[in-house]
Design a protein around this motif. Structure first.
Motif, PDB file in Angstrom:
ATOM      1  N   GLU A 107      -3.549   3.456  10.262  1.00 16.11           N
ATOM      2  CA  GLU A 107      -4.019   2.244  10.413  1.00 16.11           C
ATOM      3  C   GLU A 107      -3.141   1.245  11.020  1.00 16.11           C
ATOM      4  O   GLU A 107      -3.287   0.251  11.644  1.00 16.11           O
ATOM      5  CB  GLU A 107      -4.335   1.844   8.922  1.00 16.11           C
TER       6      GLU A 107
ATOM      7  N   ALA B  65      -3.260   8.354   6.684  1.00 13.69           N
ATOM      8  CA  ALA B  65      -4.108   7.437   6.939  1.00 13.69           C
ATOM      9  C   ALA B  65      -3.379   6.059   7.066  1.00 13.69           C
ATOM     10  O   ALA B  65      -3.867   4.984   8.147  1.00 13.69           O
ATOM     11  CB  ALA B  65      -5.238   7.281   5.863  1.00 13.69           C
ATOM     12  N   LEU B  66      -2.383   5.638   6.390  1.00 15.93           N
ATOM     13  CA  LEU B  66      -1.870   4.409   6.477  1.00 15.93           C
ATOM     14  C   LEU B  66      -1.239   4.193   7.701  1.00 15.93           C
ATOM     15  O   LEU B  66      -1.061   2.955   8.171  1.00 15.93           O
ATOM     16  CB  LEU B  66      -1.059   4.215   5.261  1.00 15.93           C
TER      17      LEU B  66
ATOM     18  N   GLU C  36       1.633   7.262  -6.638  1.00 21.05           N
ATOM     19  CA  GLU C  36       0.532   8.064  -6.555  1.00 21.05           C
ATOM     20  C   GLU C  36       0.872   9.539  -6.436  1.00 21.05           C
ATOM     21  O   GLU C  36       0.215  10.612  -6.968  1.00 21.05           O
ATOM     22  CB  GLU C  36      -0.789   7.916  -5.757  1.00 21.05           C
TER      23      GLU C  36
ATOM     24  N   LEU D  96      -3.190  14.307  -2.525  1.00 18.84           N
ATOM     25  CA  LEU D  96      -4.004  12.976  -1.762  1.00 18.84           C
ATOM     26  C   LEU D  96      -2.855  11.933  -1.286  1.00 18.84           C
ATOM     27  O   LEU D  96      -3.339  11.242  -0.254  1.00 18.84           O
ATOM     28  CB  LEU D  96      -4.619  12.578  -2.900  1.00 18.84           C
ATOM     29  N   ALA D  97      -1.806  12.007  -1.726  1.00 14.56           N
ATOM     30  CA  ALA D  97      -0.827  10.740  -1.210  1.00 14.56           C
ATOM     31  C   ALA D  97      -0.352  11.021   0.112  1.00 14.56           C
ATOM     32  O   ALA D  97      -0.611  10.174   0.899  1.00 14.56           O
ATOM     33  CB  ALA D  97       0.287  10.936  -2.193  1.00 14.56           C
TER      34      ALA D  97
ATOM     35  N   ASP E 130      -2.272  12.699   2.148  1.00  6.27           N
ATOM     36  CA  ASP E 130      -3.309  12.339   3.121  1.00  6.27           C
ATOM     37  C   ASP E 130      -3.661  10.703   3.194  1.00  6.27           C
ATOM     38  O   ASP E 130      -3.624  10.167   4.351  1.00  6.27           O
ATOM     39  CB  ASP E 130      -4.946  12.692   2.564  1.00  6.27           C
ATOM     40  N   LYS E 131      -3.050   9.956   2.251  1.00 10.04           N
ATOM     41  CA  LYS E 131      -3.326   8.487   2.063  1.00 10.04           C
ATOM     42  C   LYS E 131      -2.112   8.060   3.001  1.00 10.04           C
ATOM     43  O   LYS E 131      -2.285   6.996   3.818  1.00 10.04           O
ATOM     44  CB  LYS E 131      -3.047   8.122   0.886  1.00 10.04           C
TER      45      LYS E 131
ATOM     46  N   LEU F 233       0.795   4.252  -2.667  1.00 11.95           N
ATOM     47  CA  LEU F 233       0.626   5.597  -2.624  1.00 11.95           C
ATOM     48  C   LEU F 233       1.869   6.544  -3.027  1.00 11.95           C
ATOM     49  O   LEU F 233       1.810   7.708  -3.487  1.00 11.95           O
ATOM     50  CB  LEU F 233       0.360   6.064  -0.934  1.00 11.95           C
TER      51      LEU F 233
ATOM     52  N   GLU G 152       0.923  -1.260  -0.053  1.00 12.17           N
ATOM     53  CA  GLU G 152      -0.157  -0.097   0.140  1.00 12.17           C
ATOM     54  C   GLU G 152       0.926   1.131  -0.019  1.00 12.17           C
ATOM     55  O   GLU G 152       0.421   2.234  -0.580  1.00 12.17           O
ATOM     56  CB  GLU G 152      -1.005  -0.096   1.192  1.00 12.17           C
ATOM     57  N   TRP G 153       1.997   1.243   0.582  1.00  8.46           N
ATOM     58  CA  TRP G 153       2.841   2.351   0.659  1.00  8.46           C
ATOM     59  C   TRP G 153       3.541   2.517  -0.646  1.00  8.46           C
ATOM     60  O   TRP G 153       3.525   3.847  -0.997  1.00  8.46           O
ATOM     61  CB  TRP G 153       3.926   2.134   1.982  1.00  8.46           C
TER      62      TRP G 153
END
Length: 203
Positions: free
Chosen positions: A113, A109-110, A95, A102-103, A105-106, A92, A88-89
């Protein structure tokens, strides 16, 4: 006029000596405690002293952090979970080229999590940072720096290069949290590994 007897002088000297020894022992224990906390928290120790404007208050707060985190069940990741987070990293980061905001923010969030997966409670940011500082003192400053950039980004005050630095800061924390162990069926969460060293998991 009464005179002080030699026995009284001896008693006074003994009391003074005991008081001096007790004071020296107290100062020695306090010095050792300061050394242990400084070694444990690193730069976070100095930050706490500056924030509280008192070494005693800062050390009391750091000890409270330790006690709070020791009551948590902090667990390492399974290799499968670590691989998922790593993938997932990687996604992002790819991205970021087209959608840097957006990256960021992700990335935030990651990291959140991942913290939950490891067993950290999702309180407000300062409590999260304080909890992280107990076992990951070397990277909590990265978390604060990333959060500050992200906060200013929400106000539209950040250029792309700063967003890139935010992702780098998040990555430093992400890597340190990405501790891995093989978990056997019925295994009890391992507290004794803390503070553990991060496993090198790269995509």
């Amino acid at each position: 006029m009464d005179t002080i007897t030699p026995q009284t002088w001896i008693l006074v000297a003994i009391v003074a000596a005991v008081a001096l020894i007790a004071f020296a022992a107290f100062e020695f224990r306090r010095s050792r405690q300061s050394q242990r906390l400084r070694a444990r928290f690193g730069p976070e120790y100095d930050r706490a002293v500056e924030a509280h404007d008192s070494r005693a208050k800062a050390e009391a707060e750091l000890q409270q952090r330790q006690a709070r985190v020791e009551r948590l069940t902090i667990v390492p990741l399974t290799p499968e979970d670590a691989a998922r987070f790593s993938d997932e990293w990687t996604a992002l980061q790819a991205e970021f080229v087209d959608h840097p905001q957006l990256a960021v923010d992700k990335a935030d969030a990651l990291v959140r999590e991942l913290l939950v997966k490891r067993g950290y409670p999702m309180a407000d940011f300062e409590h999260r940072a304080a909890d992280i500082s107990v076992d990951h003192p070397g990277v909590v400053s990265h978390y604060r720096a990333a959060q500050e950039i992200r906060r200013r980004n929400l106000d539209g005050q950040v250029e792309t290069e700063e967003l890139r630095r935010a992702v780098v800061h998040y990555r430093a924390l992400f890597d340190d949290l990405l501790e891995v162990t093989e978990q056997r069926p019925g295994a009890v969460p391992i507290h004794s590994i803390r503070p553990a060293r991060p496993a090198e998991v790269r995509s």
